[in-house]
Design an enzyme around this catalytic site. Structure first.
Site, PDB file in Angstrom:
ATOM      1  N   SER A  86      35.997  43.125  38.389  1.00  0.00           N
ATOM      2  CA  SER A  86      36.973  42.580  39.440  1.00  0.00           C
ATOM      3  C   SER A  86      36.270  41.308  40.168  1.00  0.00           C
ATOM      4  O   SER A  86      35.142  41.311  40.288  1.00  0.00           O
ATOM      5  CB  SER A  86      37.387  43.559  40.517  1.00  0.00           C
ATOM      6  OG  SER A  86      38.156  42.980  41.672  1.00  0.00           O
TER       7      SER A  86
ATOM      8  N   TYR B 142      36.060  50.323  46.914  1.00  0.00           N
ATOM      9  CA  TYR B 142      36.267  49.780  45.583  1.00  0.00           C
ATOM     10  C   TYR B 142      35.561  48.540  45.248  1.00  0.00           C
ATOM     11  O   TYR B 142      34.927  48.494  43.948  1.00  0.00           O
ATOM     12  CB  TYR B 142      37.922  49.109  45.523  1.00  0.00           C
ATOM     13  CG  TYR B 142      38.512  48.538  44.468  1.00  0.00           C
ATOM     14  CD1 TYR B 142      39.025  49.210  43.408  1.00  0.00           C
ATOM     15  CD2 TYR B 142      38.339  46.917  44.207  1.00  0.00           C
ATOM     16  CE1 TYR B 142      39.302  48.677  42.021  1.00  0.00           C
ATOM     17  CE2 TYR B 142      38.693  46.425  43.148  1.00  0.00           C
ATOM     18  CZ  TYR B 142      39.350  47.119  42.113  1.00  0.00           C
ATOM     19  OH  TYR B 142      39.767  46.484  41.039  1.00  0.00           O
TER      20      TYR B 142
END
Length: 267
Positions: free
Chosen positions: A158, A171
């Site tokens: 990501s 995250y």
């Protein structure tokens, strides 16, 4: 002797470099969203698919739909966070369906909360799926790839592996760790003919980002912040995935390819 080239020769060579015919791809979390889009993109390049989800009925429905569209698709039902279940499932795929040539570690979850209020249970859940799950699946698959001396592994990371935002520090930590795990896998396995790279999507309109896509203020900020001026479309990840899964990337290893509309390139 001087080698000559023609448009036909060049075109055929390009197709061979990027073609995935005769290859089998296991894509974790491929029942929806980015995982499904990546699976379809690989299938369009010629790969046979193994669709993974935790729910058998859902996985079977997705595979049936893909077969109706002319693709080759089987299913493997397992939870990436269950190490023993992963090993059993991967061994079954290899024995019952055939060798896994391409692994895409896509399964992931998101939890949002101010860091000082972030529940330990949510932290543990994130790490079990986003990091431990990649370790479990990749280790199980690599044990079969290593004796064959070839394999392609793509970890879905990501932009949060490089950028932080409020309420998602855990995250971001999981994706940052995954970026380094990708490099570590390269260090261990490149000499055995295995290429391990990561895709780092920017902001794409998926179920995982529903809280953001439903927020007009955030969406306006994102479009202004991203040089491309918009959210990404999941199908725009497919070209990068096909590249990393194909012979075109035979000397690309340990890299993270950002597909983010330029988001990480500007201040």
């Amino acid at each position: 002797m001087k080698e000559t080239y023609s448009k036909e020769t060049s075109g055929s060579q390009a197709l061979r470099l990027f073609g995935l015919h005769g290859r089998r791809a296991l894509v974790t979390g491929s029942g929806r969203g980015i995982g499904l889009a990546l699976a379809v993109g690989l299938a369009q390049a010629g790969a046979a698919l193994v669709i993974n989800a935790r729910n058998e009925q859902h996985a079977a429905a997705v595979a049936a739909r893909l077969r109706d569209e002319g693709f080759e698709a089987e299913i493997a039902v397992f939870d990436v966070a269950d190490a023993e279940g992963v090993t059993r499932a991967v061994d079954d795929i290899e024995a019952r369906i055939g060798p896994i040539d391409i692994l895409v570690n896509n399964a992931g979850i998101q939890r949002r909360a101010p860091l000082e209020e972030f529940a330990a249970s949510d932290w543990n859940a994130l790490m079990r799926v986003n990091l431990d799950g990649v370790f479990h699946v990749t280790q199980a698959v690599a044990r079969h790839m290593l004796p064959r001396g070839r394999g392609k592994i793509i970890n879905v990371s990501s932009v949060q592996s490089a950028l932080a935002r409020p309420t998602i520090a855990p995250y971001a930590a999981s994706k940052g760790a995954l970026r380094m795990l990708t490099q570590g896998m390269c260090a261990d396995w490149a000499r055995h003919g295995i290429q391990v790279n990561a895709l780092a999507p920017g902001y794409f309109a998926t179920d995982l980002n529903r809280a953001l896509t439903d927020d007009p203020e955030f969406s306006a900020w994102l479009c202004k912040r991203t040089p491309a001026g918009r959210w990404g479309r999941v199908e725009e990840l497919c070209g990068a995935a096909v590249f990393l899964a194909s012979e075109a990337s035979s000397f690309v290893n340990g890299q993270t390819l950002f597909v983010d509309g330029g988001l990480t390139s500007v201040v």
